[in-house]
Design a protein around this motif. Structure first.
Motif, PDB file in Angstrom:
ATOM      1  N   SER A   1      -4.943   6.119  -0.187  1.00  0.00           N
ATOM      2  CA  SER A   1      -4.293   4.815  -0.067  1.00  0.00           C
ATOM      3  C   SER A   1      -4.535   4.110  -1.447  1.00  0.00           C
ATOM      4  CB  SER A   1      -4.582   4.177   1.228  1.00  0.00           C
ATOM      5  OG  SER A   1      -4.343   4.883   2.369  1.00  0.00           O
ATOM      6  N   LEU A   2      -3.544   3.666  -1.838  1.00  0.00           N
ATOM      7  CA  LEU A   2      -3.694   2.839  -3.122  1.00  0.00           C
ATOM      8  C   LEU A   2      -2.887   1.733  -3.192  1.00  0.00           C
ATOM      9  CD1 LEU A   2      -3.932   5.554  -5.970  1.00  0.00           C
ATOM     10  CD2 LEU A   2      -5.887   4.249  -5.122  1.00  0.00           C
ATOM     11  N   ARG A   3      -3.055   0.431  -3.901  1.00  0.00           N
ATOM     12  CA  ARG A   3      -2.301  -0.559  -3.820  1.00  0.00           C
ATOM     13  C   ARG A   3      -2.556  -1.210  -5.164  1.00  0.00           C
ATOM     14  NH1 ARG A   3      -5.086  -4.365  -1.619  1.00  0.00           N
ATOM     15  NH2 ARG A   3      -4.728  -4.089   0.515  1.00  0.00           N
ATOM     16  N   PRO A   4      -1.366  -0.944  -6.188  1.00  0.00           N
ATOM     17  CA  PRO A   4      -0.214  -0.328  -5.975  1.00  0.00           C
ATOM     18  C   PRO A   4      -0.572   1.172  -6.302  1.00  0.00           C
ATOM     19  CG  PRO A   4      -0.525  -1.185  -8.283  1.00  0.00           C
ATOM     20  CD  PRO A   4      -1.578  -1.743  -7.558  1.00  0.00           C
ATOM     21  N   GLY A   5       0.724   2.001  -6.054  1.00  0.00           N
ATOM     22  CA  GLY A   5       0.453   3.377  -6.156  1.00  0.00           C
ATOM     23  C   GLY A   5       0.215   3.861  -7.428  1.00  0.00           C
ATOM     24  N   ARG A   6      -0.318   5.049  -7.656  1.00  0.00           N
ATOM     25  CA  ARG A   6      -0.293   5.867  -8.889  1.00  0.00           C
ATOM     26  C   ARG A   6       0.054   7.294  -8.637  1.00  0.00           C
ATOM     27  NH1 ARG A   6      -0.974   1.567 -10.677  1.00  0.00           N
ATOM     28  NH2 ARG A   6      -2.716   0.556 -12.178  1.00  0.00           N
ATOM     29  N   ASP A   7       1.159   7.582  -8.951  1.00  0.00           N
ATOM     30  CA  ASP A   7       2.025   8.885  -8.610  1.00  0.00           C
ATOM     31  C   ASP A   7       1.673   9.933  -9.299  1.00  0.00           C
ATOM     32  OD1 ASP A   7       3.765   7.766  -6.888  1.00  0.00           O
ATOM     33  OD2 ASP A   7       5.551   7.735  -7.895  1.00  0.00           O
ATOM     34  N   GLU A   8       0.702   9.646 -10.634  1.00  0.00           N
ATOM     35  CA  GLU A   8       0.332  10.761 -11.329  1.00  0.00           C
ATOM     36  C   GLU A   8      -0.895  11.578 -10.355  1.00  0.00           C
ATOM     37  OE1 GLU A   8       0.628   7.225 -14.122  1.00  0.00           O
ATOM     38  OE2 GLU A   8       0.093   7.323 -12.169  1.00  0.00           O
TER      39      GLU A   8
ATOM     40  N   LEU B   1      -8.698  -0.033  -2.036  1.00  0.00           N
ATOM     41  CA  LEU B   1      -7.295   0.407  -2.411  1.00  0.00           C
ATOM     42  C   LEU B   1      -6.885  -0.071  -3.853  1.00  0.00           C
ATOM     43  CD1 LEU B   1      -5.791  -1.054   0.840  1.00  0.00           C
ATOM     44  CD2 LEU B   1      -6.334   1.302   0.371  1.00  0.00           C
ATOM     45  N   ASP B   2      -7.898  -0.738  -4.382  1.00  0.00           N
ATOM     46  CA  ASP B   2      -7.518  -0.975  -5.926  1.00  0.00           C
ATOM     47  C   ASP B   2      -7.704  -0.077  -6.967  1.00  0.00           C
ATOM     48  OD1 ASP B   2      -7.395  -2.202  -8.399  1.00  0.00           O
ATOM     49  OD2 ASP B   2      -8.660  -3.657  -8.046  1.00  0.00           O
TER      50      ASP B   2
ATOM     51  N   VAL C   1       0.777  -1.270  -0.155  1.00  0.00           N
ATOM     52  CA  VAL C   1       0.110  -0.066  -0.030  1.00  0.00           C
ATOM     53  C   VAL C   1       0.915   1.220   0.097  1.00  0.00           C
ATOM     54  CG1 VAL C   1      -1.819   1.393   1.279  1.00  0.00           C
ATOM     55  CG2 VAL C   1      -1.729  -1.162   1.170  1.00  0.00           C
ATOM     56  N   VAL C   2       0.499   2.113  -0.725  1.00  0.00           N
ATOM     57  CA  VAL C   2       1.184   3.409  -0.854  1.00  0.00           C
ATOM     58  C   VAL C   2       0.307   4.638  -0.431  1.00  0.00           C
ATOM     59  CG1 VAL C   2       2.189   5.261  -2.510  1.00  0.00           C
ATOM     60  CG2 VAL C   2       2.537   2.824  -2.927  1.00  0.00           C
TER      61      VAL C   2
ATOM     62  N   VAL D   1      -9.108   9.826   1.863  1.00  0.00           N
ATOM     63  CA  VAL D   1      -9.780   9.929   0.465  1.00  0.00           C
ATOM     64  C   VAL D   1     -10.140   8.598  -0.097  1.00  0.00           C
ATOM     65  CG1 VAL D   1      -9.237  11.044  -1.883  1.00  0.00           C
ATOM     66  CG2 VAL D   1      -8.197  12.005   0.187  1.00  0.00           C
ATOM     67  N   LEU D   2     -11.690   8.604  -0.461  1.00  0.00           N
ATOM     68  CA  LEU D   2     -12.032   7.261  -0.954  1.00  0.00           C
ATOM     69  C   LEU D   2     -12.626   7.632  -2.358  1.00  0.00           C
ATOM     70  CD1 LEU D   2     -14.157   6.323   2.267  1.00  0.00           C
ATOM     71  CD2 LEU D   2     -11.739   5.786   1.636  1.00  0.00           C
ATOM     72  N   PRO D   3     -11.743   7.177  -3.486  1.00  0.00           N
ATOM     73  CA  PRO D   3     -12.189   7.425  -4.740  1.00  0.00           C
ATOM     74  C   PRO D   3     -13.521   6.920  -5.101  1.00  0.00           C
ATOM     75  CG  PRO D   3     -10.144   6.764  -4.722  1.00  0.00           C
ATOM     76  CD  PRO D   3     -10.542   6.666  -3.365  1.00  0.00           C
TER      77      PRO D   3
END
Length: 200
Positions: A79-86, A190-191, A45-46, A159-161
């Motif tokens: 929080s995301l798994r995996p991360g998205r730096d954009e 997280l996906d 998780v990132v 923050v929940l997308p």
């Protein structure tokens, strides 16, 4: 007095140890906003967290007087798994809404950006959760603001997308209804590639 963003970053680093990278973004007419990347952790998780929203308390756009010390203060954690730096710049856009639009960030708030949160994302809006993943930061105890009654701590909101249809449901039925739908559908928030819970 120590700078509030520096205290926020140290507070986050204590909660999310690991590699850190980030970016500083400034929008016209606003103070600089930092967005830091923590992780990935052992589970992949990132965390992306803002540092700068809480320099001043938030006040609604309709407020005739803005108290420089009293009022809610917030930072955002995605929080995301995996991360998205954009997503770094997108998170900075969300963090700027109190300054730009007079939005008071808090649990249950919804923000619709009307564009993908990162390239190729199905999610284009966010819901601010009420889970206390990071303990509040007491700015008075940290010596960042004078010791006065009514000075609120910095709160860190997840923050929940949301997809377009999930955001519409939250507006129509309330955030609690959407959260229950996510639980019933066992939605992995997280996906970064998840589909809408309404399509299941």
């Amino acid at each position: 007095m120590p700078a509030v963003p520096d205290l926020v970053r140290s507070h986050l680093a204590a909660a999310y140890p690991g590699p850190v990278a980030g970016a500083s973004v400034t929008f016209l007419g606003t103070r600089p906003l930092n967005v830091d990347r923590f992780g990935p952790d052992r589970t992949g998780v990132v965390r992306y967290a803002t540092a700068g929203v809480s320099q001043e308390p938030m006040h609604p756009a309709t407020a005739t007087v803005a108290d420089p010390l009293r009022g809610p203060r917030a930072e955002l954690v995605l929080s995301l798994r995996p991360g998205r730096d954009e997503v770094l710049r997108t998170l900075a856009v969300l963090a700027a809404t109190p300054q730009v639009e007079g939005l008071v960030l808090g649990a249950g708030a919804t923000i619709d950006l009307r564009q993908p949160l990162w390239p190729g994302a199905r999610v284009s809006a966010v819901l601010l959760g009420d889970d206390e993943l990071v303990p509040p930061l007491d700015l008075v105890a940290a010596g960042a603001v004078p010791d006065r009654d009514g000075v609120e701590p910095v709160r860190f909101y997840p923050v929940l997308p949301m997809t377009n249809d999930e955001a519409a449901l939250a507006r129509a039925r309330g955030a609690g209804h959407l959260r229950q739908l996510w639980r019933d559908a066992d939605t992995d928030l997280l996906d970064p590639q998840r589909v809408s819970a309404l399509t299941r």
